[in-house]
Motif scaffolding. Structure first.
Motif, PDB file in Angstrom:
ATOM      1  N   ARG A  36       0.949  -1.110  -0.037  1.00  0.00           N
ATOM      2  CA  ARG A  36       0.024  -0.002   0.083  1.00  0.00           C
ATOM      3  C   ARG A  36       0.856   1.243  -0.122  1.00  0.00           C
ATOM      4  N   THR A  37       0.629   2.442  -0.694  1.00  0.00           N
ATOM      5  CA  THR A  37       1.158   3.602  -0.864  1.00  0.00           C
ATOM      6  C   THR A  37       0.568   4.728  -0.176  1.00  0.00           C
ATOM      7  N   CYS A  38       1.164   4.960   0.765  1.00  0.00           N
ATOM      8  CA  CYS A  38       0.567   6.347   1.587  1.00  0.00           C
ATOM      9  C   CYS A  38       0.283   7.606   0.811  1.00  0.00           C
ATOM     10  N   GLN A  39      -0.755   8.091   0.708  1.00  0.00           N
ATOM     11  CA  GLN A  39      -1.080   9.106  -0.170  1.00  0.00           C
ATOM     12  C   GLN A  39      -0.617  10.595   0.387  1.00  0.00           C
ATOM     13  N   THR A  40      -0.372  10.566   1.709  1.00  0.00           N
ATOM     14  CA  THR A  40       0.465  11.755   2.248  1.00  0.00           C
ATOM     15  C   THR A  40       1.934  11.974   1.810  1.00  0.00           C
ATOM     16  N   CYS A  41       2.483  11.027   2.267  1.00  0.00           N
ATOM     17  CA  CYS A  41       4.213  11.013   2.000  1.00  0.00           C
ATOM     18  C   CYS A  41       4.514  10.098   1.078  1.00  0.00           C
ATOM     19  N   GLY A  42       3.769   9.261   0.563  1.00  0.00           N
ATOM     20  CA  GLY A  42       4.233   8.579  -0.614  1.00  0.00           C
ATOM     21  C   GLY A  42       5.037   7.360  -0.323  1.00  0.00           C
ATOM     22  N   VAL A  43       5.144   7.023   1.100  1.00  0.00           N
ATOM     23  CA  VAL A  43       5.868   5.638   1.578  1.00  0.00           C
ATOM     24  C   VAL A  43       5.008   4.609   1.231  1.00  0.00           C
ATOM     25  N   THR A  44       5.729   3.481   0.847  1.00  0.00           N
ATOM     26  CA  THR A  44       5.190   2.095   0.403  1.00  0.00           C
ATOM     27  C   THR A  44       5.576   1.314   1.173  1.00  0.00           C
ATOM     28  N   LEU A  45       4.432   0.543   2.038  1.00  0.00           N
ATOM     29  CA  LEU A  45       4.161  -0.386   3.272  1.00  0.00           C
ATOM     30  C   LEU A  45       3.389  -1.682   3.023  1.00  0.00           C
ATOM     31  N   CYS A  46       3.310  -2.508   3.950  1.00  0.00           N
ATOM     32  CA  CYS A  46       2.734  -3.740   3.788  1.00  0.00           C
ATOM     33  C   CYS A  46       1.313  -3.608   4.325  1.00  0.00           C
ATOM     34  N   CYS A  47       0.468  -4.429   3.933  1.00  0.00           N
ATOM     35  CA  CYS A  47      -0.986  -4.491   4.138  1.00  0.00           C
ATOM     36  C   CYS A  47      -1.593  -5.292   5.238  1.00  0.00           C
ATOM     37  N   ASP A  48      -2.677  -5.261   5.847  1.00  0.00           N
ATOM     38  CA  ASP A  48      -3.022  -5.876   6.852  1.00  0.00           C
ATOM     39  C   ASP A  48      -3.002  -7.603   6.983  1.00  0.00           C
ATOM     40  N   ASN A  49      -2.939  -8.143   5.642  1.00  0.00           N
ATOM     41  CA  ASN A  49      -2.604  -9.478   5.695  1.00  0.00           C
ATOM     42  C   ASN A  49      -1.092  -9.884   5.945  1.00  0.00           C
ATOM     43  N   SER A  50      -0.158  -9.061   5.905  1.00  0.00           N
ATOM     44  CA  SER A  50       1.010  -9.311   5.918  1.00  0.00           C
ATOM     45  C   SER A  50       1.421  -9.224   7.794  1.00  0.00           C
ATOM     46  N   PRO A  51       2.288  -9.851   8.198  1.00  0.00           N
ATOM     47  CA  PRO A  51       2.721 -10.103   9.581  1.00  0.00           C
ATOM     48  C   PRO A  51       2.831  -8.855  10.405  1.00  0.00           C
ATOM     49  N   ASN A  52       3.449  -7.748   9.662  1.00  0.00           N
ATOM     50  CA  ASN A  52       4.002  -6.569  10.517  1.00  0.00           C
ATOM     51  C   ASN A  52       2.816  -5.489  10.184  1.00  0.00           C
ATOM     52  N   ARG A  53       2.111  -5.653   9.233  1.00  0.00           N
ATOM     53  CA  ARG A  53       0.919  -4.582   9.018  1.00  0.00           C
ATOM     54  C   ARG A  53       1.561  -3.046   9.168  1.00  0.00           C
ATOM     55  N   HIS A  54       2.495  -2.924   8.457  1.00  0.00           N
ATOM     56  CA  HIS A  54       3.173  -1.486   8.553  1.00  0.00           C
ATOM     57  C   HIS A  54       2.432  -0.418   8.063  1.00  0.00           C
ATOM     58  N   ALA A  55       1.501  -0.566   6.921  1.00  0.00           N
ATOM     59  CA  ALA A  55       0.646   0.684   6.417  1.00  0.00           C
ATOM     60  C   ALA A  55      -0.190   1.037   7.456  1.00  0.00           C
ATOM     61  N   THR A  56      -0.890   0.026   8.300  1.00  0.00           N
ATOM     62  CA  THR A  56      -1.587   0.698   9.308  1.00  0.00           C
ATOM     63  C   THR A  56      -0.959   1.279  10.547  1.00  0.00           C
ATOM     64  N   THR A  57       0.215   0.748  10.811  1.00  0.00           N
ATOM     65  CA  THR A  57       0.940   1.224  11.917  1.00  0.00           C
ATOM     66  C   THR A  57       1.335   2.606  11.494  1.00  0.00           C
ATOM     67  N   HIS A  58       1.607   2.742  10.269  1.00  0.00           N
ATOM     68  CA  HIS A  58       2.263   4.135   9.682  1.00  0.00           C
ATOM     69  C   HIS A  58       1.153   5.163   9.911  1.00  0.00           C
ATOM     70  N   ALA A  59      -0.308   4.700   9.313  1.00  0.00           N
ATOM     71  CA  ALA A  59      -1.397   5.516   9.352  1.00  0.00           C
ATOM     72  C   ALA A  59      -1.703   6.002  10.853  1.00  0.00           C
ATOM     73  N   LYS A  60      -1.591   5.078  11.863  1.00  0.00           N
ATOM     74  CA  LYS A  60      -1.864   5.326  13.056  1.00  0.00           C
ATOM     75  C   LYS A  60      -1.036   6.368  13.731  1.00  0.00           C
ATOM     76  N   ALA A  61       0.558   6.104  13.480  1.00  0.00           N
ATOM     77  CA  ALA A  61       1.265   6.806  14.073  1.00  0.00           C
ATOM     78  C   ALA A  61       1.726   8.207  13.493  1.00  0.00           C
TER      79      ALA A  61
END
Ligand code: ZN
Ligand code: ZN
Ligand code: ZN
Length: 88
Positions: A36-61
């Motif tokens: 998934r790609t963040c539409q605010t800063c453009g970082v690409t991170l992994c989805c909620d089916n991935s073990p680390n769920r980095h996109a959701t962690t990034h959005a919350k943080a």
């Protein structure tokens, strides 16, 4: 799911992944499922089916609300605070 929200309507140009990899998983040597790609800063991170769920962690943080799928053939935006989804 609700109708598209002000955050999604504010995305005039969809940011696409510059590298087809989760930046955080690469650092720790982890695997991901989808990207998934963040539409605010453009970082690409992994989805909620991935073990680390980095996109959701990034959005919350960061309070960056909207992500786009970075998967080939998927054209959609998702807003975390509003749980809103839009295909484009
Ligand atoms: Zn929103
Ligand atoms: Zn990741
Ligand atoms: Zn971001």
């Amino acid at each position: 799911m609700t109708e598209s929200c002000a955050h999604i309507k504010g995305v005039t140009t969809v940011k696409h992944a510059t590298h087809r990899a989760c930046e955080e998983c690469v650092k720790i040597g982890a695997q991901w499922v989808h990207l998934r790609t963040c539409q605010t800063c453009g970082v690409t991170l992994c989805c909620d089916n991935s073990p680390n769920r980095h996109a959701t962690t990034h959005a919350k943080a960061t309070s960056h609300p909207v992500i786009a799928s970075a998967e080939p053939g998927e054209r959609w935006l998702y807003c975390y605070p509003d749980d809103a989804f839009l295909e484009y």
